[in-house]
Design a protein around this motif. Structure first.
Motif, PDB file in Angstrom:
ATOM      1  N   ILE A 139       0.723  -1.000  -0.146  1.00  0.00           N
ATOM      2  CA  ILE A 139      -0.616  -0.007  -0.025  1.00  0.00           C
ATOM      3  C   ILE A 139       0.674   0.942  -0.354  1.00  0.00           C
ATOM      4  CG2 ILE A 139      -1.563   1.331   1.233  1.00  0.00           C
ATOM      5  CD1 ILE A 139      -2.812  -1.348   3.005  1.00  0.00           C
ATOM      6  N   LYS A 140       0.555   2.550  -0.706  1.00  0.00           N
ATOM      7  CA  LYS A 140       1.036   3.535  -0.789  1.00  0.00           C
ATOM      8  C   LYS A 140       0.200   4.541  -0.709  1.00  0.00           C
ATOM      9  CE  LYS A 140       4.285   5.275  -3.672  1.00  0.00           C
ATOM     10  NZ  LYS A 140       5.048   5.684  -5.190  1.00  0.00           N
ATOM     11  N   GLY A 173       5.149  -3.376   3.521  1.00  0.00           N
ATOM     12  CA  GLY A 173       4.099  -3.214   3.576  1.00  0.00           C
ATOM     13  C   GLY A 173       3.239  -1.598   3.681  1.00  0.00           C
ATOM     14  N   ILE A 174       3.528  -1.192   4.466  1.00  0.00           N
ATOM     15  CA  ILE A 174       2.527   0.269   3.965  1.00  0.00           C
ATOM     16  C   ILE A 174       3.314   1.785   4.156  1.00  0.00           C
ATOM     17  CG2 ILE A 174       1.189   2.401   4.691  1.00  0.00           C
ATOM     18  CD1 ILE A 174      -0.312  -0.407   6.343  1.00  0.00           C
ATOM     19  N   ASP A 175       4.270   1.847   3.093  1.00  0.00           N
ATOM     20  CA  ASP A 175       4.588   3.139   2.172  1.00  0.00           C
ATOM     21  C   ASP A 175       3.871   4.273   2.807  1.00  0.00           C
ATOM     22  OD1 ASP A 175       6.866   2.161   1.691  1.00  0.00           O
ATOM     23  OD2 ASP A 175       6.658   3.178  -0.296  1.00  0.00           O
ATOM     24  N   ASN A 176       3.956   5.442   3.846  1.00  0.00           N
ATOM     25  CA  ASN A 176       3.587   6.414   4.074  1.00  0.00           C
ATOM     26  C   ASN A 176       3.347   8.057   3.536  1.00  0.00           C
ATOM     27  OD1 ASN A 176       0.845   7.762   5.280  1.00  0.00           O
ATOM     28  ND2 ASN A 176       2.584   8.029   6.888  1.00  0.00           N
ATOM     29  N   SER A 204       6.868   2.599   6.411  1.00  0.00           N
ATOM     30  CA  SER A 204       7.694   3.349   5.950  1.00  0.00           C
ATOM     31  C   SER A 204       7.088   4.724   6.193  1.00  0.00           C
ATOM     32  CB  SER A 204       8.866   2.804   4.321  1.00  0.00           C
ATOM     33  OG  SER A 204       9.314   1.604   4.616  1.00  0.00           O
ATOM     34  N   ASN A 205       7.878   6.190   6.818  1.00  0.00           N
ATOM     35  CA  ASN A 205       7.001   6.459   6.962  1.00  0.00           C
ATOM     36  C   ASN A 205       7.639   7.640   6.580  1.00  0.00           C
ATOM     37  OD1 ASN A 205       4.871   8.740   8.607  1.00  0.00           O
ATOM     38  ND2 ASN A 205       6.627   8.734  10.352  1.00  0.00           N
ATOM     39  N   PHE A 242       9.655  -0.488  12.115  1.00  0.00           N
ATOM     40  CA  PHE A 242       8.942   0.531  11.949  1.00  0.00           C
ATOM     41  C   PHE A 242       9.927   1.302  11.826  1.00  0.00           C
ATOM     42  CE2 PHE A 242       7.747   4.513  12.974  1.00  0.00           C
ATOM     43  CZ  PHE A 242       6.102   5.245  12.619  1.00  0.00           C
ATOM     44  N   ASN A 243       9.868   2.013   9.612  1.00  0.00           N
ATOM     45  CA  ASN A 243      10.794   3.034   9.510  1.00  0.00           C
ATOM     46  C   ASN A 243      10.258   4.446   9.192  1.00  0.00           C
ATOM     47  OD1 ASN A 243      13.281   0.397   9.140  1.00  0.00           O
ATOM     48  ND2 ASN A 243      12.355   0.750   7.137  1.00  0.00           N
ATOM     49  N   ASN A 244      10.812   5.316  10.082  1.00  0.00           N
ATOM     50  CA  ASN A 244      10.040   5.732  10.859  1.00  0.00           C
ATOM     51  C   ASN A 244      11.333   7.559   9.566  1.00  0.00           C
ATOM     52  OD1 ASN A 244       9.276   9.082  11.036  1.00  0.00           O
ATOM     53  ND2 ASN A 244       9.927   9.104  12.543  1.00  0.00           N
TER      54      ASN A 244
END
Length: 336
Positions: free
Chosen positions: A143-144, A161-164, A184-185, A204-206
């Motif tokens: 998901i992006k 997972g999710i690119d935010n 990945s935030n 969790f990559n911030n």
């Protein structure tokens, strides 16, 4: 006290199609019990999804996900519910609107990696069991998000997972990634609960701003600003925190990581490794529990403590953190 007369013969179910139907159509099923036969007519549809309005009234059924998304985009507060497993040939763009995607225990799959790219106000949930958004291969996140995304339940899987790039609120659910982060935030993220797991990276990559209040997270990589007040952060193949840049402030939660088989950091093969530190990073400890001790690759443990805070062991005694390694369970508390 038998409730069922086992002496009565029950024959198998027969279908008008000859065998159990698998394609759309109207069929009749018959069963014989003790010489009496009962029949029922039923219909199998080939609809992929349905859209209901905010009051639960059916707007329509749809044969493709794309058609259902188009309807949901123009019906604010609607719910798009999957009725069957769906495999998309390319990622599904959600360009606008405010609606809920209910996985309903079904699987939404892309063979090319990314499944959804959203610019909308989107909520994802699973009212059934086992509902999954699965990006197979492709080297992409499943998901992006470039809008406002809320995840209430369900599972997201993929290389990532999710690119935010918008605003992400992760209330619950599971994200499992293979190569990249589970999340990945790059803008603003809030994590309240759920499971974030990655086999190839910190989960969790911030890179911007994040608030973590709970959940189970297999490792944090930080290059932005993160505030952590709860949850369990652990990693089985590296430090719990990989701090490249920025600031992490901890006021609560539980944290543990794992050294390499050589024991390079902790002195013990597969021993504790809490923090992988890079010069110039700010880690501020105002709370938190470290069940396997506190171990950092450089500088001393005390240098991370906020003013007036100390490490304490299970006996309530202040623990000396003037070295890189604390070998016993400690919590961070304020006061002498």
């Amino acid at each position: 006290n038998n409730l069922v007369d086992t002496s009565v013969a029950v024959s198998g179910i027969t279908y008008s199609s000859g065998s159990a139907p698998k394609t759309a159509g109207t069929y009749t099923a018959s069963v014989t019990v003790g010489g009496a036969t009962a029949s029922v007519e039923f219909t199998l549809s080939d609809y992929a999804a349905k859209v209901t309005d905010e009051d639960g009234n059916l707007i329509s059924n749809y044969k493709t996900l794309a058609d259902a998304v188009t309807a949901a985009e123009v019906n604010e507060e609607s719910t798009l519910t999957l009725l069957d497993d769906i495999t998309v040939a390319q990622e599904q763009d959600i360009k606008s609107g405010k609606f809920t995607l209910d996985l309903n225990g079904k699987n939404l799959v892309s063979e090319r990696g990314r499944v959804i790219e959203s610019y909308a106000v989107l909520t994802i949930k699973d009212s059934g069991e086992g509902g999954t958004i699965y990006g197979k291969g492709g080297g992409n996140n499943a998901i992006k998000n470039k809008g406002t995304l809320t995840v209430e339940s369900g599972t997201v899987k993929g290389d990532g997972g999710i690119d935010n790039y918008g605003t992400l609120t992760f209330n619950n659910g599971t994200v499992e990634s293979g190569i990249y982060g589970a999340i990945s935030n790059f803008n603003m993220a809030y994590v309240y609960d759920g499971v974030l797991r990655s086999s190839g990276s910190a989960a969790f990559n911030n890179y911007s701003t994040a608030y973590v209040y709970g959940g189970e997270i297999s490792g944090v990589l930080n290059e932005g600003t993160a505030y952590i007040s709860g949850g369990k952060i652990f990693r089985n193949n590296y430090a719990a925190f990989n701090l490249h840049a920025g600031t992490v402030e901890i006021t609560g939660g539980s944290f543990s990581g794992t050294d390499w088989d050589s024991g390079y950091v902790s002195g013990t093969p597969y021993g504790e490794w809490t923090v992988c530190y890079t010069e110039g990073v700010n880690l501020i400890l105002k709370g938190g529990e470290f069940p396997n001790g506190f171990v950092v690759n450089e500088i001393t443990a005390n240098e991370f403590l906020a003013d007036g805070y100390h490490f304490r062991n299970e006996q309530g005694k202040v623990v000396d953190g003037s070295s890189r390694i604390i070998k016993e369970k400690v919590t961070v508390e304020k006061g002498a």
